[in-house]
Design an enzyme around this catalytic site. Structure first.
Site, PDB file in Angstrom:
ATOM      1  N   THR A 164     -57.667 -33.504  33.842  1.00 28.68           N
ATOM      2  CA  THR A 164     -59.040 -33.967  34.025  1.00 28.68           C
ATOM      3  C   THR A 164     -59.409 -33.882  35.499  1.00 28.68           C
ATOM      4  O   THR A 164     -58.531 -33.908  36.355  1.00 28.68           O
ATOM      5  CB  THR A 164     -59.066 -35.441  33.554  1.00 28.68           C
ATOM      6  N   ARG A 192     -62.081 -38.176  19.416  1.00 30.74           N
ATOM      7  CA  ARG A 192     -61.323 -39.052  20.326  1.00 30.74           C
ATOM      8  C   ARG A 192     -61.971 -39.061  21.716  1.00 30.74           C
ATOM      9  O   ARG A 192     -62.349 -38.020  22.239  1.00 30.74           O
ATOM     10  CB  ARG A 192     -59.880 -38.556  20.415  1.00 30.74           C
ATOM     11  N   VAL A 193     -62.101 -40.233  22.290  1.00 35.21           N
ATOM     12  CA  VAL A 193     -62.625 -40.345  23.653  1.00 35.21           C
ATOM     13  C   VAL A 193     -61.603 -41.121  24.481  1.00 35.21           C
ATOM     14  O   VAL A 193     -61.109 -42.164  24.032  1.00 35.21           O
ATOM     15  CB  VAL A 193     -63.986 -41.064  23.667  1.00 35.21           C
ATOM     16  N   GLY A 194     -61.288 -40.615  25.653  1.00 38.37           N
ATOM     17  CA  GLY A 194     -60.337 -41.283  26.544  1.00 38.37           C
ATOM     18  C   GLY A 194     -61.047 -42.154  27.553  1.00 38.37           C
ATOM     19  O   GLY A 194     -62.198 -42.573  27.363  1.00 38.37           O
ATOM     20  N   ASP A 195     -60.370 -42.432  28.638  1.00 39.00           N
ATOM     21  CA  ASP A 195     -60.917 -43.325  29.672  1.00 39.00           C
ATOM     22  C   ASP A 195     -61.997 -42.656  30.522  1.00 39.00           C
ATOM     23  O   ASP A 195     -62.846 -43.345  31.107  1.00 39.00           O
ATOM     24  CB  ASP A 195     -59.789 -43.776  30.615  1.00 39.00           C
ATOM     25  N   THR A 215     -57.112 -40.779  36.427  1.00 38.36           N
ATOM     26  CA  THR A 215     -56.739 -39.692  35.521  1.00 38.36           C
ATOM     27  C   THR A 215     -55.376 -39.995  34.937  1.00 38.36           C
ATOM     28  O   THR A 215     -54.602 -40.752  35.519  1.00 38.36           O
ATOM     29  CB  THR A 215     -56.729 -38.332  36.256  1.00 38.36           C
ATOM     30  N   GLY A 216     -55.094 -39.417  33.790  1.00 43.23           N
ATOM     31  CA  GLY A 216     -53.791 -39.644  33.159  1.00 43.23           C
ATOM     32  C   GLY A 216     -53.956 -39.999  31.699  1.00 43.23           C
ATOM     33  O   GLY A 216     -54.889 -39.529  31.031  1.00 43.23           O
ATOM     34  N   GLY A 218     -55.211 -41.611  28.949  1.00 46.39           N
ATOM     35  CA  GLY A 218     -56.433 -42.385  28.784  1.00 46.39           C
ATOM     36  C   GLY A 218     -56.285 -43.641  27.957  1.00 46.39           C
ATOM     37  O   GLY A 218     -56.869 -44.680  28.266  1.00 46.39           O
TER      38      GLY A 218
HETATM   39  N1  ASP Z   1     -57.634 -39.396  31.112  1.00 48.84           N
HETATM   40  C1  ASP Z   1     -57.940 -38.217  30.351  1.00 48.84           C
HETATM   41  C2  ASP Z   1     -58.078 -38.578  28.907  1.00 48.84           C
HETATM   42  O1  ASP Z   1     -57.309 -39.396  28.432  1.00 48.84           O
HETATM   43  C3  ASP Z   1     -56.929 -37.150  30.485  1.00 48.84           C
HETATM   44  C4  ASP Z   1     -56.706 -36.741  31.908  1.00 48.84           C
HETATM   45  O2  ASP Z   1     -56.842 -37.531  32.830  1.00 48.84           O
HETATM   46  O3  ASP Z   1     -56.397 -35.576  32.099  1.00 48.84           O
HETATM   47  O4  ASP Z   1     -58.896 -38.004  28.244  1.00 48.84           O
END
Ligand code: ASP
Length: 309
Positions: A164, A192-195, A215-216, A218
């Protein structure tokens, strides 16, 4: 007081050696584009949008062009932008036909009607907001991080790579902003939705404190509302580097999470931390040469050390 400042990242994970230079260079280009805006007196908001667009257009990252696909083989994009001056924000999630979702997020913010719009509804509104739609196929099939080597390091249970993108900026007038954009995790369930587009989780900006982008993983990052947590620590007077390191330690200890965070405070002090092998990043601050890389050594003394320039 250091102004202006821009910090960008292109994700925190185990970036394969073969891709590291491309990740590094992409961050340098994005930071440079944002810096050009800031140097000429542009706003932090414009700078983060421009920087994130450059990252979205670069197929090595999981944002815009070349994003990871979901279980149905589709690209579904999320993005978020926030103006630290007004606390206005815009978010978009699960769009399949928008090449630069950061710009749609900004238009949604500026609509003054809604703040967060998803899926078909967001796409239907995009054109009226001046954001063109693209063929979903245009976002697919690009070279880059969609090719995940089998030996990619992932912590237990974590669906990575996490590439991300995000940017935080402080402009000459002292205003802060943040922008983030992602294709989410590879092989995610549709919808699906992440952070990344969630206010306070993937990003937050407040002129009274600072701006942060995470990032990471989520699903874990959102449990700690990490980016709002970052701004709260800055408002309490924490130094950004100490705050970044503290939050990433909390991420691992409290919720078994992995990822990275970039921050800038209202004085232009910067913080970066990650508990993954790599974080691709670039920092440009007035009067200094660009600092960039795919690993951030961390430490409070680091910013004063010669090797960081
Ligand atoms: N945080 C993002 C998600 O979970 C993934 C990412 O940071 O690459 O969608």
């Amino acid at each position: 007081m250091e102004r202006p400042v821009i910090v960008v990242h292109g994700g925190a994970w185990h970036i394969p050696a073969l891709l590291r230079e491309a990740f590094h260079e992409g961050c340098r280009q994005a930071a440079g584009a944002g810096w050009a805006v800031l140097r000429s007196g542009g706003t932090a908001l414009d700078a983060v949008e421009v920087a994130v667009r450059v990252l979205e257009d670069n197929p090595v990252y999981d944002a815009g062009l070349g994003s990871h696909t979901n279980l149905n083989g589709e690209v579904e994009l999320d993005a978020f932008i926030m103006d630290g001056r007004t606390l206005e924000l815009g978010g978009v999630a699960a769009v399949k036909r928008v090449r630069n979702p950061i710009t749609l997020a900004r238009r949604i913010m500026e609509s003054n009607e809604h703040a967060f719009v998803v899926g078909d509804g967001a796409e239907a509104w995009a054109q009226a907001l001046g954001v063109p739609l693209c063929d979903p196929a245009e976002l697919l099939g690009q070279p880059g991080s969609a090719t995940i080597p089998e030996d990619t390091w992932t912590p237990p249970g974590m669906q990575l790579p996490a590439d991300t993108v995000g940017a935080v900026a402080l402009d000459l007038a002292g205003n802060l902003a943040v922008g983030t954009s992602t294709g989410g995790t590879p092989q995610k369930r549709p919808g699906r939705v992440g952070d990344t587009p969630l206010v306070g989780c993937g990003a937050y900006a407040d002129n009274a404190a600072g701006a942060a982008a995470a990032t990471g993983w989520g699903e874990r990052l959102m449990r700690l509302v990490l980016s709002k947590g970052a701004c709260d620590l800055l408002a309490q007077g924490w130094a950004p580097q100490a705050a970044a390191e503290h939050l990433i330690a909390q991420l691992e200890q409290r919720v078994g999470g992995y990822g990275g965070i970039i921050m800038v405070d209202r004085d232009g002090q910067v913080g970066l931390a990650h508990n993954t092998p790599n974080l691709s990043f670039a920092v440009i601050r007035a009067g200094e040469e660009m600092l960039s890389g795919t690993e951030f050594p961390g430490g409070m003394d680091f910013w004063d050390a010669d090797e960081c320039r």
